[in-house]
Design an enzyme around this catalytic site. Structure first.
Site, PDB file in Angstrom:
ATOM      1  N   ARG A 291       1.134   8.176   3.218  1.00 41.09           N
ATOM      2  CA  ARG A 291       0.900   9.620   3.339  1.00 41.09           C
ATOM      3  C   ARG A 291      -0.466   9.977   3.933  1.00 41.09           C
ATOM      4  O   ARG A 291      -0.771  11.151   4.138  1.00 41.09           O
ATOM      5  CB  ARG A 291       1.087  10.284   1.964  1.00 41.09           C
ATOM      6  CG  ARG A 291       2.559  10.440   1.605  1.00 41.09           C
ATOM      7  CD  ARG A 291       2.720  11.355   0.428  1.00 41.09           C
ATOM      8  NE  ARG A 291       2.415  10.677  -0.831  1.00 41.09           N
ATOM      9  CZ  ARG A 291       1.906  11.295  -1.892  1.00 41.09           C
ATOM     10  NH1 ARG A 291       1.606  12.575  -1.847  1.00 41.09           N
ATOM     11  NH2 ARG A 291       1.675  10.623  -2.998  1.00 41.09           N
TER      12      ARG A 291
ATOM     13  N   THR B  94       2.944  -2.573  -9.645  1.00 41.84           N
ATOM     14  CA  THR B  94       1.594  -2.784 -10.207  1.00 41.84           C
ATOM     15  C   THR B  94       1.546  -4.015 -11.127  1.00 41.84           C
ATOM     16  O   THR B  94       0.533  -4.721 -11.157  1.00 41.84           O
ATOM     17  CB  THR B  94       1.147  -1.542 -10.996  1.00 41.84           C
ATOM     18  OG1 THR B  94       2.193  -1.156 -11.895  1.00 41.84           O
ATOM     19  CG2 THR B  94       0.833  -0.374 -10.073  1.00 41.84           C
TER      20      THR B  94
ATOM     21  N   ASN C  74      -0.701   8.487 -17.942  1.00 43.90           N
ATOM     22  CA  ASN C  74      -1.341   7.189 -17.761  1.00 43.90           C
ATOM     23  C   ASN C  74      -2.195   7.250 -16.499  1.00 43.90           C
ATOM     24  O   ASN C  74      -1.695   7.521 -15.415  1.00 43.90           O
ATOM     25  CB  ASN C  74      -0.240   6.129 -17.600  1.00 43.90           C
ATOM     26  CG  ASN C  74      -0.799   4.782 -17.196  1.00 43.90           C
ATOM     27  OD1 ASN C  74      -1.889   4.403 -17.630  1.00 43.90           O
ATOM     28  ND2 ASN C  74      -0.053   4.048 -16.381  1.00 43.90           N
TER      29      ASN C  74
ATOM     30  N   ALA D 109     -51.248  17.291  35.005  1.00 40.05           N
ATOM     31  CA  ALA D 109     -49.817  17.606  35.026  1.00 40.05           C
ATOM     32  C   ALA D 109     -49.152  16.949  36.228  1.00 40.05           C
ATOM     33  O   ALA D 109     -49.762  16.777  37.273  1.00 40.05           O
ATOM     34  CB  ALA D 109     -49.624  19.117  35.081  1.00 40.05           C
TER      35      ALA D 109
HETATM   36  C1  UD1 Z   1       0.977   4.156 -11.320  1.00 38.74           C
HETATM   37  C2  UD1 Z   1       1.418   3.963 -12.749  1.00 38.74           C
HETATM   38  C3  UD1 Z   1       1.561   5.322 -13.429  1.00 38.74           C
HETATM   39  C4  UD1 Z   1       0.253   6.068 -13.359  1.00 38.74           C
HETATM   40  C5  UD1 Z   1      -0.221   6.165 -11.908  1.00 38.74           C
HETATM   41  C6  UD1 Z   1      -1.614   6.713 -11.869  1.00 38.74           C
HETATM   42  C7  UD1 Z   1       2.802   1.962 -12.791  1.00 38.74           C
HETATM   43  C8  UD1 Z   1       4.181   1.435 -12.765  1.00 38.74           C
HETATM   44  N1  UD1 Z   1       2.681   3.286 -12.736  1.00 38.74           N
HETATM   45  O1  UD1 Z   1       2.013   4.845 -10.651  1.00 38.74           O
HETATM   46  O2  UD1 Z   1       1.954   5.167 -14.779  1.00 38.74           O
HETATM   47  O3  UD1 Z   1       0.409   7.354 -13.918  1.00 38.74           O
HETATM   48  O4  UD1 Z   1      -0.252   4.872 -11.292  1.00 38.74           O
HETATM   49  O5  UD1 Z   1      -1.958   6.962 -10.542  1.00 38.74           O
HETATM   50  O6  UD1 Z   1       1.857   1.221 -12.860  1.00 38.74           O
HETATM   51  N2  UD1 Z   1      -0.469  -1.345  -5.971  1.00 38.74           N
HETATM   52  C9  UD1 Z   1      -0.598  -2.634  -5.535  1.00 38.74           C
HETATM   53  N3  UD1 Z   1       0.522  -3.393  -5.402  1.00 38.74           N
HETATM   54  C10 UD1 Z   1       1.767  -2.946  -5.706  1.00 38.74           C
HETATM   55  C11 UD1 Z   1       1.883  -1.622  -6.141  1.00 38.74           C
HETATM   56  C12 UD1 Z   1       0.768  -0.838  -6.287  1.00 38.74           C
HETATM   57  O7  UD1 Z   1      -1.699  -3.096  -5.250  1.00 38.74           O
HETATM   58  O8  UD1 Z   1       2.712  -3.709  -5.561  1.00 38.74           O
HETATM   59  C13 UD1 Z   1      -1.677  -0.514  -6.129  1.00 38.74           C
HETATM   60  C14 UD1 Z   1      -1.686   0.684  -5.207  1.00 38.74           C
HETATM   61  O9  UD1 Z   1      -2.378   0.369  -4.010  1.00 38.74           O
HETATM   62  C15 UD1 Z   1      -2.453   1.724  -6.013  1.00 38.74           C
HETATM   63  C16 UD1 Z   1      -2.120   1.359  -7.456  1.00 38.74           C
HETATM   64  O10 UD1 Z   1      -1.669   0.019  -7.435  1.00 38.74           O
HETATM   65  O11 UD1 Z   1      -3.831   1.607  -5.845  1.00 38.74           O
HETATM   66  C17 UD1 Z   1      -1.067   2.255  -8.056  1.00 38.74           C
HETATM   67  O12 UD1 Z   1       0.088   2.161  -7.297  1.00 38.74           O
HETATM   68  P1  UD1 Z   1       1.034   3.402  -7.041  1.00 38.74           P
HETATM   69  O13 UD1 Z   1       2.194   2.951  -6.268  1.00 38.74           O
HETATM   70  O14 UD1 Z   1       0.224   4.525  -6.536  1.00 38.74           O
HETATM   71  O15 UD1 Z   1       1.490   3.710  -8.542  1.00 38.74           O
HETATM   72  P2  UD1 Z   1       2.122   5.020  -9.051  1.00 38.74           P
HETATM   73  O16 UD1 Z   1       3.570   5.007  -8.724  1.00 38.74           O
HETATM   74  O17 UD1 Z   1       1.323   6.169  -8.634  1.00 38.74           O
END
Ligand code: UD1
Ligand code: CA
Length: 458
Positions: free
Chosen positions: A17, A81, A169, A423
């Site tokens: 995004r 995550t 969270n 000058a």
């Molecule tokens: C996650 C949390 C959610 C929380 C939110 C806060 C989980 C499942 N959910 O959701 O509870 O409220 O963050 O912002 O954890 N990332 C990786 N590798 C991956 C996936 C993600 O490095 O495979 C990193 C992303 O770059 C980011 C962070 O982890 O910095 C969070 O990932 P994102 O996909 O934004 O999680 P949310 O769905 O927002």
């Protein structure tokens, strides 16, 4: 901080995004990449190791932090995550307390994290949560009616009742590495997003009788993540507003706190005044009584007491003494060192030069690679020709010298103390002290000369 602390920063997300070729965590807030903010905060906790999980456009991310002590962990596919933390764990010592941070959540205060870590123990999980008026998109903290945390449910998996929960969270948590490893190994991806959720470890911990403790940050901006340029712009403004307020609290006068940008660290003495649209970059120090006019850009420089910078100057890696007057429209480039009471006027460029006390360079001039003495006056349109196309050469101008308008000083060259240069001169040889040098075509009068007249049209 506890010496067994290891920080894992999740930064593998692509950031679709942002609509940008640059990996999300390299976008800048207050002049510093998002991940740079998180790394600085992590370091403030003195962990024994920092692990960064990266994925998308990985080389660019790693290159951006060259020379820093970081354990880089590649996550080829972003499977969630929980999966991301799992990739880092083999490099984490078993007796560690692990703190998980996000590379796109830049403004969490170290204080808040210290507080969170002080809650977590060898057999508990510490969660940073927050109450948001609009919790959309976040995982919700599901508590037992008596208050204990039971689990976290993601927005996409939540029932309407769960979605109504305001406590979210933040994603930031601390847990012992040993326990974490056991839980992560048992994660499954049977959920709406087909991801391995880190958040699922909470229910596992509860089932095992491990205590979940929670803390909340003192401000919401501490836990805001960046997913779009809008969010980046909003958080930048929040950061700048906070910075401006700190300056106001210290007694700095800001003509408009909404029109100041500090991309680095600005230190101010007493009675400093800053007008609108000023950008400070890197480390800038303004001494007592400094006044900065509107539309100035000042980078890695020091400004001495009582000095005034008039509007529209660009100042970079310069040292400015006391009671100087700079601008309007002046450019001080790296290595400009001005002593006290120096005046630098409009359309004057100074580079790699020392200008001693009370000297004046007021109009339309370039002074580069020069040593200028005290009480020197340099007239309008003077150029130090310091570059012969291959090498730079020095110009030395003695105390009290007076350089007329439109003079070219072809370096290397010396103008003696008290000397005067007429000058329009092109000076290629030494000018002895106290003498007058003139090097220009002599004026002639052509007597009886007739101006051409227009031929009559045919
Ligand atoms: C996650 C949390 C959610 C929380 C939110 C806060 C989980 C499942 N959910 O959701 O509870 O409220 O963050 O912002 O954890 N990332 C990786 N590798 C991956 C996936 C993600 O490095 O495979 C990193 C992303 O770059 C980011 C962070 O982890 O910095 C969070 O990932 P994102 O996909 O934004 O999680 P949310 O769905 O927002
Ligand atoms: Ca997110």
């Amino acid at each position: 901080m506890s010496s067994n602390l290891e920080v894992i920063i999740l930064a593998a997300g692509q950031g679709k995004r942002m609509h940008s070729a640059l990996p999300k965590v390299l976008h800048r807030l207050a002049g510093k990449p998002l991940l740079g903010h998180v790394l600085d905060t992590a370091r403030a906790l003195s962990p024994r190791a920092i692990h960064v999980v990266y994925g998308h456009a990985g080389k660019q991310v790693v290159d951006a932090f060259k020379g820093q002590t970081i354990t880089w962990v590649h996550q080829a596919e972003q499977l969630g995550t929980g999966h991301a933390v799992q990739q880092a764990l083999p490099g984490v010592a078993e007796d560690s307390l692990v703190l998980v941070l996000y590379g796109d959540v830049p403004l969490t205060r170290a204080e808040t994290l210290r507080d969170l870590l002080s809650q977590g123990g060898a057999s508990s999980v510490a969660l940073l949560t927050a109450e948001l008026p609009d919790a959309r998109g976040y995982g919700r903290i599901v508590r037992h009616p008596l208050g204990k945390v039971e689990r976290i449910v993601e927005q996409k998996d939540a029932t309407p009742e769960e979605a109504a929960i305001r406590e979210i969270n933040t994603g930031i948590l601390a847990a012992p590495a040993g326990l974490l490893a056991g839980w992560l190994a048992r994660l499954e991806n049977r959920n709406a997003q087909r991801e391995y959720y880190l958040t699922d470890i909470i229910a596992m911990a509860v089932a095992q009788g491990v205590e979940i403790v929670t803390r909340q940050p003192s401000a919401t901006w501490e836990i805001l993540g960046i997913n779009s340029k809008r969010e980046l712009a909003d958080l930048e403004r929040t950061y700048q507003r906070n910075y401006a307020r700190q300056l106001l609290d210290q007694g700095v006068t800001l003509r408009d706190p909404e029109r100041l940008d500090v991309r680095g660290a600005l230190s101010c003495g007493r009675d400093v005044e800053i007008d609108v649209n000023v950008i400070f970059e890197g480390r800038v120090a303004l001494a007592d009584g400094v006044r900065i006019g509107p539309n100035n850009v000042i980078r890695n420089s020091t400004v001495g007491p009582g000095t005034e910078v008039l509007p529209n100057c660009v100042i970079e890696e310069a040292q400015i003494g006391a009671d100087c007057r700079i601008g309007p429209f002046a450019r001080l480039r790296p290595g400009a060192r001005l002593a006290d009471h120096v005046h630098i006027g409009n359309f004057v460029e100074i580079k790699q030069s020392d200008i001693a006390e009370a000297s004046k360079v007021n109009h339309l001039t370039y002074v580069g690679d020069s040593t200028v003495g005290r009480e020197v006056n340099i007239g309008a349109g003077t150029i130090t020709a310091n570059y012969d196309g291959a090498n730079k050469h020095r110009t030395v101008i003695g105390d009290n010298a007076s350089i007329g308008s439109n003079v070219v000083l072809v370096a290397p060259v010396t103008v003696g103390a008290g000397a005067t240069v007429g000058a329009g001169s092109v000076i290629t040889r030494e000018v002895p002290p106290q003498e007058l040098a003139i090097a220009r075509g002599e004026q002639k009068t052509i007597k009886g000369w007739k101006r051409p007249v227009k031929k009559s049209e045919k």
